[in-house]
Design a protein around this motif. Structure first.
Motif, mmCIF file in Angstrom:
data_model
loop_
_atom_site.group_PDB
_atom_site.id
_atom_site.type_symbol
_atom_site.label_atom_id
_atom_site.label_comp_id
_atom_site.label_asym_id
_atom_site.label_seq_id
_atom_site.Cartn_x
_atom_site.Cartn_y
_atom_site.Cartn_z
ATOM 1 N N ARG A 1 0.836 -1.209 0.000
ATOM 2 C CA ARG A 1 0.000 0.000 0.000
ATOM 3 C C ARG A 1 0.865 1.250 0.000
ATOM 4 O O ARG A 1 0.566 2.221 -0.706
ATOM 5 C CB ARG A 1 -0.949 0.022 1.189
ATOM 6 N N ASP A 2 1.951 1.264 0.784
ATOM 7 C CA ASP A 2 2.831 2.434 0.826
ATOM 8 C C ASP A 2 3.370 2.776 -0.557
ATOM 9 O O ASP A 2 3.428 3.952 -0.934
ATOM 10 C CB ASP A 2 4.011 2.203 1.780
ATOM 11 N N ARG B 1 -4.801 9.914 2.278
ATOM 12 C CA ARG B 1 -4.429 8.644 2.925
ATOM 13 C C ARG B 1 -3.707 8.908 4.236
ATOM 14 O O ARG B 1 -3.953 8.236 5.236
ATOM 15 C CB ARG B 1 -3.556 7.820 1.976
ATOM 16 N N ARG B 2 -2.799 9.912 4.234
ATOM 17 C CA ARG B 2 -2.103 10.270 5.487
ATOM 18 C C ARG B 2 -3.110 10.702 6.542
ATOM 19 O O ARG B 2 -3.019 10.292 7.708
ATOM 20 C CB ARG B 2 -1.078 11.383 5.237
ATOM 21 N N ASP C 1 -5.070 7.634 7.783
ATOM 22 C CA ASP C 1 -4.226 6.821 8.673
ATOM 23 C C ASP C 1 -4.128 7.456 10.062
ATOM 24 O O ASP C 1 -4.240 6.774 11.082
ATOM 25 C CB ASP C 1 -2.824 6.640 8.096
ATOM 26 N N GLU C 2 -3.934 8.780 10.089
ATOM 27 C CA GLU C 2 -3.826 9.491 11.374
ATOM 28 C C GLU C 2 -5.144 9.426 12.139
ATOM 29 O O GLU C 2 -5.159 9.204 13.351
ATOM 30 C CB GLU C 2 -3.407 10.938 11.151
ATOM 31 N N GLU D 1 -7.393 7.110 11.919
ATOM 32 C CA GLU D 1 -7.557 5.741 12.415
ATOM 33 C C GLU D 1 -6.707 5.502 13.660
ATOM 34 O O GLU D 1 -7.161 4.880 14.623
ATOM 35 C CB GLU D 1 -7.214 4.735 11.314
ATOM 36 N N ARG D 2 -5.471 6.036 13.662
ATOM 37 C CA ARG D 2 -4.611 5.920 14.854
ATOM 38 C C ARG D 2 -5.234 6.638 16.049
ATOM 39 O O ARG D 2 -5.255 6.114 17.163
ATOM 40 C CB ARG D 2 -3.220 6.486 14.571
ATOM 41 N N HIS E 1 -12.509 10.740 12.251
ATOM 42 C CA HIS E 1 -12.372 9.552 11.407
ATOM 43 C C HIS E 1 -13.419 9.560 10.301
ATOM 44 O O HIS E 1 -13.104 9.274 9.126
ATOM 45 C CB HIS E 1 -12.485 8.282 12.265
#
Length: 175
Positions: free
Chosen positions: A84-85, A99-100, A103-104, A106-107, A121
């Motif tokens: 994915r990366d 995407r960044r 991802d953030e 989700e974290r 989210h």
């Protein structure tokens, strides 16, 4: 219609030296173009400018359609990058940014199950959808099937270091 239009581009290095000045060109839809030059002439920097990774000192860059840049050393990735990366890295800037953010978010939601984290989210998911992230994932599914014989859902978390150099190149080119 896809194109890249570069006009009057100038890039000044951190030490004040001018890497290049007054670079102008257009790459039209459906053309194949090569960028050739001596080591240190600024080829990689120019591609990073076109991809939106760095900002020019002067000039403008416009594009239509998708612009992806395959990194110089793909084919020998031995870091913690995933499939994915790699696909995100060659995607348009808006998809990379979304995407960044996703991802953030989700974290954050894993760390905080409160309403604010859930709303952030949800917004990140909406942004991902709006920039075409889900459409990109459909394309990435075709890419992973062509490059490594696996659907994206199975391949996305796979470490790129587990792929051969040829599989890494095929993945980046397909992306």
């Amino acid at each position: 219609m896809g194109f890249i239009d570069v006009s009057g581009l100038r890039y000044v290095l951190g030490d004040g030296g001018v890497l290049f000045d007054d670079v102008s060109f257009r790459v039209g839809d459906g053309t194949t173009t090569a960028l050739i030059g001596a080591n240190g002439a600024g080829k990689t920097t120019l591609l990073r400018l076109i991809a939106g990774e760095v900002t020019p000192s002067a000039g403008t860059i416009s594009s239509g359609g998708g612009v992806g840049v395959m990194r110089q050393f793909i084919g020998s990735i031995r870091d913690g990058s995933t499939v994915r990366d790699v696909l995100v890295a060659v995607a348009p800037a808006a998809i990379r940014a979304a995407r960044r953010s996703l991802d953030e978010a989700e974290r954050q939601q894993l760390e905080d199950d409160g309403v604010a984290a859930a709303m952030a989210h949800a917004q990140a998911i909406a942004d991902w959808s709006e920039v075409g992230g889900y459409d990109a994932e459909v394309v990435w599914n075709l890419c992973t099937q062509a490059a490594i014989g696996l659907p994206y859902a199975e391949a996305h978390a796979r470490p790129v270091a587990q792929l051969s150099g040829g599989e890494q190149k095929r993945l980046a080119l397909a992306g």
